[in-house]
Design a protein around this motif. Structure first.
Motif, PDB file in Angstrom:
ATOM      1  N   VAL A 196       0.887  -1.363   0.443  1.00 30.89           N
ATOM      2  CA  VAL A 196       0.029  -0.151  -0.188  1.00 30.89           C
ATOM      3  C   VAL A 196       1.041   1.498  -0.026  1.00 30.89           C
ATOM      4  O   VAL A 196       1.865   1.611   0.916  1.00 30.89           O
ATOM      5  CB  VAL A 196      -0.949  -0.016   1.508  1.00 30.89           C
ATOM      6  CG1 VAL A 196      -1.326   1.623   1.291  1.00 30.89           C
ATOM      7  CG2 VAL A 196      -1.959  -1.385   1.124  1.00 30.89           C
ATOM      8  N   SER A 197       0.436   2.415  -0.931  1.00 32.76           N
ATOM      9  CA  SER A 197       1.106   3.399  -1.310  1.00 32.76           C
ATOM     10  C   SER A 197       1.781   4.051   0.741  1.00 32.76           C
ATOM     11  O   SER A 197       2.642   4.776   0.357  1.00 32.76           O
ATOM     12  CB  SER A 197       0.822   4.779  -2.280  1.00 32.76           C
ATOM     13  OG  SER A 197      -1.065   4.500  -1.704  1.00 32.76           O
ATOM     14  N   LEU A 198       0.866   3.904   1.394  1.00 32.82           N
ATOM     15  CA  LEU A 198       0.463   4.959   2.457  1.00 32.82           C
ATOM     16  C   LEU A 198       1.839   4.606   3.306  1.00 32.82           C
ATOM     17  O   LEU A 198       2.515   4.698   3.620  1.00 32.82           O
ATOM     18  CB  LEU A 198      -0.548   4.624   3.534  1.00 32.82           C
ATOM     19  CG  LEU A 198      -1.308   5.432   4.805  1.00 32.82           C
ATOM     20  CD1 LEU A 198      -0.904   6.994   3.970  1.00 32.82           C
ATOM     21  CD2 LEU A 198      -1.791   4.700   4.780  1.00 32.82           C
ATOM     22  N   PHE A 199       2.328   2.487   2.963  1.00 38.03           N
ATOM     23  CA  PHE A 199       3.276   2.577   3.798  1.00 38.03           C
ATOM     24  C   PHE A 199       4.642   2.414   3.294  1.00 38.03           C
ATOM     25  O   PHE A 199       5.527   1.973   3.685  1.00 38.03           O
ATOM     26  CB  PHE A 199       3.225   1.219   4.509  1.00 38.03           C
ATOM     27  CG  PHE A 199       1.511   0.726   5.259  1.00 38.03           C
ATOM     28  CD1 PHE A 199       2.095   1.492   6.532  1.00 38.03           C
ATOM     29  CD2 PHE A 199       0.303   0.430   4.537  1.00 38.03           C
ATOM     30  CE1 PHE A 199       0.986   1.605   7.371  1.00 38.03           C
ATOM     31  CE2 PHE A 199      -0.412   0.358   5.566  1.00 38.03           C
ATOM     32  CZ  PHE A 199      -0.413   0.663   6.948  1.00 38.03           C
ATOM     33  N   GLN A 200       4.574   3.332   1.997  1.00 36.26           N
ATOM     34  CA  GLN A 200       5.996   2.688   1.176  1.00 36.26           C
ATOM     35  C   GLN A 200       7.120   3.716   1.678  1.00 36.26           C
ATOM     36  O   GLN A 200       6.881   4.395   2.617  1.00 36.26           O
ATOM     37  CB  GLN A 200       5.902   4.214  -0.445  1.00 36.26           C
ATOM     38  CG  GLN A 200       6.835   4.189  -1.325  1.00 36.26           C
ATOM     39  CD  GLN A 200       6.356   5.224  -2.509  1.00 36.26           C
ATOM     40  OE1 GLN A 200       5.454   5.656  -2.667  1.00 36.26           O
ATOM     41  NE2 GLN A 200       7.364   5.882  -2.984  1.00 36.26           N
ATOM     42  N   GLY A 201       8.558   2.450   1.405  1.00 39.91           N
ATOM     43  CA  GLY A 201       9.399   3.241   2.534  1.00 39.91           C
ATOM     44  C   GLY A 201       9.551   2.671   4.007  1.00 39.91           C
ATOM     45  O   GLY A 201      10.777   3.657   3.898  1.00 39.91           O
ATOM     46  N   ARG A 239       6.715  10.308  10.528  1.00 41.32           N
ATOM     47  CA  ARG A 239       6.930  11.294   9.883  1.00 41.32           C
ATOM     48  C   ARG A 239       6.911  10.552   8.348  1.00 41.32           C
ATOM     49  O   ARG A 239       6.473  10.960   7.579  1.00 41.32           O
ATOM     50  CB  ARG A 239       8.576  11.636   9.805  1.00 41.32           C
ATOM     51  CG  ARG A 239       9.074  12.711   8.898  1.00 41.32           C
ATOM     52  CD  ARG A 239      10.845  12.939   9.506  1.00 41.32           C
ATOM     53  NE  ARG A 239      11.365  11.873   9.144  1.00 41.32           N
ATOM     54  CZ  ARG A 239      11.574  11.622   7.925  1.00 41.32           C
ATOM     55  NH1 ARG A 239      11.588  12.235   6.514  1.00 41.32           N
ATOM     56  NH2 ARG A 239      12.957  10.426   8.113  1.00 41.32           N
ATOM     57  N   ILE A 240       7.799   9.072   7.589  1.00 40.39           N
ATOM     58  CA  ILE A 240       7.169   8.773   6.845  1.00 40.39           C
ATOM     59  C   ILE A 240       6.339   8.451   6.656  1.00 40.39           C
ATOM     60  O   ILE A 240       5.480   8.550   5.656  1.00 40.39           O
ATOM     61  CB  ILE A 240       8.490   7.393   6.671  1.00 40.39           C
ATOM     62  CG1 ILE A 240      10.034   7.518   6.398  1.00 40.39           C
ATOM     63  CG2 ILE A 240       7.984   6.906   5.124  1.00 40.39           C
ATOM     64  CD1 ILE A 240      10.999   6.045   6.726  1.00 40.39           C
ATOM     65  N   PHE A 241       5.288   8.228   7.440  1.00 39.87           N
ATOM     66  CA  PHE A 241       3.772   7.399   7.060  1.00 39.87           C
ATOM     67  C   PHE A 241       3.445   8.970   6.693  1.00 39.87           C
ATOM     68  O   PHE A 241       2.228   9.117   6.332  1.00 39.87           O
ATOM     69  CB  PHE A 241       3.206   6.578   8.600  1.00 39.87           C
ATOM     70  CG  PHE A 241       2.097   6.670   8.389  1.00 39.87           C
ATOM     71  CD1 PHE A 241       1.524   5.420   7.866  1.00 39.87           C
ATOM     72  CD2 PHE A 241       1.271   7.312   9.301  1.00 39.87           C
ATOM     73  CE1 PHE A 241       0.232   5.533   7.879  1.00 39.87           C
ATOM     74  CE2 PHE A 241      -0.271   7.382   9.646  1.00 39.87           C
ATOM     75  CZ  PHE A 241      -0.511   5.939   8.447  1.00 39.87           C
ATOM     76  N   ILE A 242       3.417   9.759   7.576  1.00 40.13           N
ATOM     77  CA  ILE A 242       2.588  11.293   7.797  1.00 40.13           C
ATOM     78  C   ILE A 242       3.263  11.999   6.592  1.00 40.13           C
ATOM     79  O   ILE A 242       2.244  12.078   5.209  1.00 40.13           O
ATOM     80  CB  ILE A 242       2.598  12.442   8.512  1.00 40.13           C
ATOM     81  CG1 ILE A 242       3.056  12.038   9.798  1.00 40.13           C
ATOM     82  CG2 ILE A 242       2.148  13.927   8.381  1.00 40.13           C
ATOM     83  CD1 ILE A 242       0.740  11.467  10.041  1.00 40.13           C
ATOM     84  N   GLN A 243       4.222  11.749   5.621  1.00 38.17           N
ATOM     85  CA  GLN A 243       4.896  12.391   4.523  1.00 38.17           C
ATOM     86  C   GLN A 243       4.112  11.288   3.111  1.00 38.17           C
ATOM     87  O   GLN A 243       3.285  11.966   2.020  1.00 38.17           O
ATOM     88  CB  GLN A 243       5.904  12.129   4.014  1.00 38.17           C
ATOM     89  CG  GLN A 243       7.529  13.134   5.166  1.00 38.17           C
ATOM     90  CD  GLN A 243       9.060  12.635   4.686  1.00 38.17           C
ATOM     91  OE1 GLN A 243       8.992  11.420   4.303  1.00 38.17           O
ATOM     92  NE2 GLN A 243       9.652  13.835   5.071  1.00 38.17           N
ATOM     93  N   ASN A 244       3.946  10.772   3.260  1.00 31.80           N
ATOM     94  CA  ASN A 244       2.774   9.130   2.657  1.00 31.80           C
ATOM     95  C   ASN A 244       1.077   9.342   2.473  1.00 31.80           C
ATOM     96  O   ASN A 244       0.616   9.907   1.429  1.00 31.80           O
ATOM     97  CB  ASN A 244       2.947   8.498   2.667  1.00 31.80           C
ATOM     98  CG  ASN A 244       3.871   7.170   2.433  1.00 31.80           C
ATOM     99  OD1 ASN A 244       4.834   8.215   1.360  1.00 31.80           O
ATOM    100  ND2 ASN A 244       4.288   6.091   3.291  1.00 31.80           N
ATOM    101  N   PHE A 245       1.015  10.243   3.731  1.00 32.72           N
ATOM    102  CA  PHE A 245      -0.214  10.511   3.873  1.00 32.72           C
ATOM    103  C   PHE A 245      -0.630  12.360   2.588  1.00 32.72           C
ATOM    104  O   PHE A 245      -1.321  11.994   2.724  1.00 32.72           O
ATOM    105  CB  PHE A 245      -0.938  10.093   5.015  1.00 32.72           C
ATOM    106  CG  PHE A 245      -1.900  10.750   5.631  1.00 32.72           C
ATOM    107  CD1 PHE A 245      -3.179   9.767   5.881  1.00 32.72           C
ATOM    108  CD2 PHE A 245      -3.011  11.955   5.758  1.00 32.72           C
ATOM    109  CE1 PHE A 245      -4.169   9.331   6.000  1.00 32.72           C
ATOM    110  CE2 PHE A 245      -4.348  11.500   5.812  1.00 32.72           C
ATOM    111  CZ  PHE A 245      -4.907  10.594   6.273  1.00 32.72           C
ATOM    112  N   LEU A 246       0.370  12.870   3.082  1.00 34.09           N
ATOM    113  CA  LEU A 246      -0.265  13.889   2.771  1.00 34.09           C
ATOM    114  C   LEU A 246       0.333  14.059   0.970  1.00 34.09           C
ATOM    115  O   LEU A 246      -0.928  14.247   0.154  1.00 34.09           O
ATOM    116  CB  LEU A 246       0.863  14.906   2.965  1.00 34.09           C
ATOM    117  CG  LEU A 246       0.707  15.230   4.670  1.00 34.09           C
ATOM    118  CD1 LEU A 246       1.694  16.342   4.900  1.00 34.09           C
ATOM    119  CD2 LEU A 246      -0.474  16.183   4.359  1.00 34.09           C
TER     120      LEU A 246
END
Length: 236
Positions: free
Chosen positions: A17-22, A133-140
């Motif tokens: 899922v793109s939300l968990f990318q990286g 932080r990565i999660f929030i960046q993906n979310f935005l």
């Protein structure tokens, strides 16, 4: 039940899922432990959420597919999008003051949905998890991309004439995949709802485009035979 036992069979789908990318797989397990999501199971045609229901979570399609639709004051249903495995819904209102679902999500086939609690996403992470932080960046990023798609929906609604709407949609789909052969993500009823036109009228216009040698199709498989004629048809 431990998180590993609860979510192990879904980790592969969740990691895509793109939300968990990286985010590393081990961190995803830690994330699930922190967010404490719920997994729901739905049969074909089941309502996953209804417009007006209390908004508490963001959904992720782990398996199956579903439609997102809205009804106007007259009770006419309009399909906004089709959700497939890995797609997210509810993210647009996650940071807003909206407390109810703005649209209805209905299973198109048997579905498994992971719900991430709204409060856990928009609240502070007490553990200062490395993945937050990565999660929030993906979310935005996802919210921004969804806003662009919604603008495209508005574009179709402003196009005058059923023929022009069909041509605009087919050209966009072809451009998206870089091929004159297209498999539409929506069936005829869903496409008619998406373009805000009647199914019979849409089918008639598609038949005319085929008779004129501009397109060919079978069920959801389409081929553009004459790009210029299809573009010209948008202004007719």
């Amino acid at each position: 039940m431990a998180v590993k036992e609860m979510y192990e069979k879904y980790l592969e789908e969740i990691s895509e899922v793109s939300l968990f990318q990286g985010i590393e797989r081990l961190d995803i397990e830690a994330m699930l432990n922190c967010l404490k999501p719920i997994i729901g199971h739905y049969k074909r045609s089941d309502y996953i959420v209804k417009g007006g229901d209390k908004y508490e979570s963001i959904g992720i399609v782990l398996k199956g597919s579903a439609t997102v639709s809205k009804e106007n004051a007259a009770g006419n249903r309009s399909v906004m999008t089709l959700l497939k495995q890995g797609d997210i819904f509810g993210e647009i209102v996650a940071f807003s003051s909206v407390m109810t679902w703005p649209a209805t999500v209905q299973a198109q086939e048997a579905c498994e949905i992971l719900f991430l609690p709204r409060g856990k996403i928009i609240g502070d992470c007490e553990r200062m998890c490395s993945w937050h932080r990565i999660f929030i960046q993906n979310f935005l990023r996802i919210i921004s991309e969804r806003a662009i798609l919604l603008n495209k929906k508005v574009e179709y609604l402003t196009v005058k004439g059923i023929r022009a709407k069909i041509c605009a949609y087919l050209l966009d789909q072809s451009k998206k995949i870089g091929n004159k052969k297209i498999v539409l993500p929506l069936n005829r009823n869903e496409l008619a709802d998406f373009l805000n036109v009647s199914r019979p009228s849409m089918s008639r216009e598609m038949g005319k485009l085929r008779d004129e040698g501009i397109i060919d199709f079978h069920l959801t498989e389409f081929e553009i035979l004459d790009f210029q004629a299809l573009k010209n048809s948008m202004s007719e």
